[in-house]
Structure formats: C-alpha cells, structure tokens
Design a protein around this motif. Sequence first.
Motif, mmCIF file in Angstrom:
data_model
loop_
_atom_site.group_PDB
_atom_site.id
_atom_site.type_symbol
_atom_site.label_atom_id
_atom_site.label_comp_id
_atom_site.label_asym_id
_atom_site.label_seq_id
_atom_site.Cartn_x
_atom_site.Cartn_y
_atom_site.Cartn_z
ATOM 1 N N GLU A 1 0.801 -1.215 0.000
ATOM 2 C CA GLU A 1 0.000 0.000 0.000
ATOM 3 C C GLU A 1 0.842 1.277 0.000
ATOM 4 O O GLU A 1 0.300 2.376 -0.007
ATOM 5 C CB GLU A 1 -0.911 0.021 1.240
ATOM 6 N N ASP B 1 2.510 2.966 -2.166
ATOM 7 C CA ASP B 1 2.259 3.961 -3.218
ATOM 8 C C ASP B 1 0.970 4.732 -2.930
ATOM 9 O O ASP B 1 0.935 5.961 -3.024
ATOM 10 C CB ASP B 1 2.202 3.308 -4.597
ATOM 11 N N ALA B 2 -0.080 4.033 -2.564
ATOM 12 C CA ALA B 2 -1.355 4.698 -2.241
ATOM 13 C C ALA B 2 -1.192 5.600 -1.017
ATOM 14 O O ALA B 2 -1.761 6.699 -0.972
ATOM 15 C CB ALA B 2 -2.442 3.653 -2.001
ATOM 16 N N ARG C 1 0.475 8.822 -1.980
ATOM 17 C CA ARG C 1 -0.462 9.702 -2.700
ATOM 18 C C ARG C 1 -1.379 10.442 -1.727
ATOM 19 O O ARG C 1 -1.618 11.642 -1.876
ATOM 20 C CB ARG C 1 -1.274 8.913 -3.718
ATOM 21 N N ILE C 2 -1.889 9.732 -0.720
ATOM 22 C CA ILE C 2 -2.733 10.368 0.305
ATOM 23 C C ILE C 2 -1.915 11.417 1.050
ATOM 24 O O ILE C 2 -2.404 12.523 1.325
ATOM 25 C CB ILE C 2 -3.292 9.309 1.289
ATOM 26 N N ARG D 1 7.719 9.022 -1.671
ATOM 27 C CA ARG D 1 7.915 7.575 -1.916
ATOM 28 C C ARG D 1 9.259 7.116 -1.360
ATOM 29 O O ARG D 1 9.368 6.022 -0.807
ATOM 30 C CB ARG D 1 7.855 7.267 -3.406
ATOM 31 N N ASP E 1 -8.834 2.525 6.713
ATOM 32 C CA ASP E 1 -9.320 1.721 5.589
ATOM 33 C C ASP E 1 -10.831 1.902 5.463
ATOM 34 O O ASP E 1 -11.595 1.477 6.324
ATOM 35 C CB ASP E 1 -8.957 0.258 5.851
ATOM 36 N N ALA F 1 -10.449 1.282 0.461
ATOM 37 C CA ALA F 1 -9.770 2.497 -0.005
ATOM 38 C C ALA F 1 -9.084 3.159 1.189
ATOM 39 O O ALA F 1 -9.665 3.239 2.275
ATOM 40 C CB ALA F 1 -10.772 3.466 -0.621
ATOM 41 N N ILE F 2 -7.870 3.640 0.983
ATOM 42 C CA ILE F 2 -7.146 4.308 2.053
ATOM 43 C C ILE F 2 -7.644 5.746 2.164
ATOM 44 O O ILE F 2 -7.550 6.513 1.215
ATOM 45 C CB ILE F 2 -5.633 4.237 1.832
ATOM 46 N N ALA G 1 -7.071 12.129 3.530
ATOM 47 C CA ALA G 1 -7.350 12.436 2.129
ATOM 48 C C ALA G 1 -8.373 13.563 2.047
ATOM 49 O O ALA G 1 -9.340 13.582 2.831
ATOM 50 C CB ALA G 1 -7.887 11.196 1.411
#
Length: 154
Positions: free
Chosen positions: A13, A15-16, A19-20, A42, A59, A63-64, A83
């Motif tokens: 997870e 990468d996700a 992004r968040i 990253r 979670d 979806a995170i 997010a």
Amino acid sequence: MTLPAIRPARADEHDAITRIWMESWVSTGLSQPSEKLLSDLRARLPREIAGGWSLFVADDHGAIAAMLALHLPTLLLDQLMVAPSHQGRGLGRHLLAFTRRQLPDEIWLKCVRENEKAWRWYEREGFVFETEAPNPVTGFMMKHYRWKRSTRSA
C-alpha cells in the motif's frame, strides 16, 4: 456514517499511502502537487519505517482514507494525513483517539507554523504549544506541541 477501520499499513500500500500523504499536504495550500514531491515522499516512507515509524491507515472499505505515522519510542505523532475526500468527517479525531490509545500518557507532535488550521485543531484537542524551531530539511518553521494525560481524579 461508519468511520474507517484503523489498521497497520501493508508494504503493498506504500504507493497509495504516499499519494494520500501528498494530497493531504497539498490541501493545506503550502505546496503544489508534483511528481518530485510524490517521488520524495515515496523515497521517505521506507526510510521512516526503517527509522521506527509505526504506520497505520484508515481503511474505508478497501480504499485508504488517511495515514497515521507514530514513532512510539519518542512519543511522537509524526504524520496524521487525511485524504481531502475524507476531510471534515471526524476521521482526524478518530485517528487522534487511536493515537491516544497507543500513547496514553503523553504525545508530542510538530506542525508547520503556516498550517494554522492544523495547529488550531490540535490546540482544541488539548495539545499545548511548547516551542518553535525550523525544520533543517524543509526550512519550515515548526510549532512543537505536547499533550499529557490529565492526572486529576474524576
């Protein structure tokens, strides 16, 4: 509305999560989204985990919705990033309650001085301003806060 479940993050997870992290940081207005920022985050994530971060995610049905990074040995709430799509729904307070279960007696955190929305929220949540110092990497002036469990009897 049911709040997302907080659980340990998984390596697949990352990468996700980055992004968040970027989207939440950008939502403060202190930075613009960019491939460089995403790349830097990253690269930073595994270094921070190797350095002692306990990394959690909120979670929301797969979806995170948020990330939470705690450095338990130093009582530090290092990152609490929600997010933008999940902001304003009580998720930050849910993550802070989780943090207080992990660190029940004392919590330290740092907040960028220009991120007034965040530090005012922490103050409303019982954190007390201690000092300011520049971040040697980013140059941002950081406000240092501390929360201690009340020892008063109820």
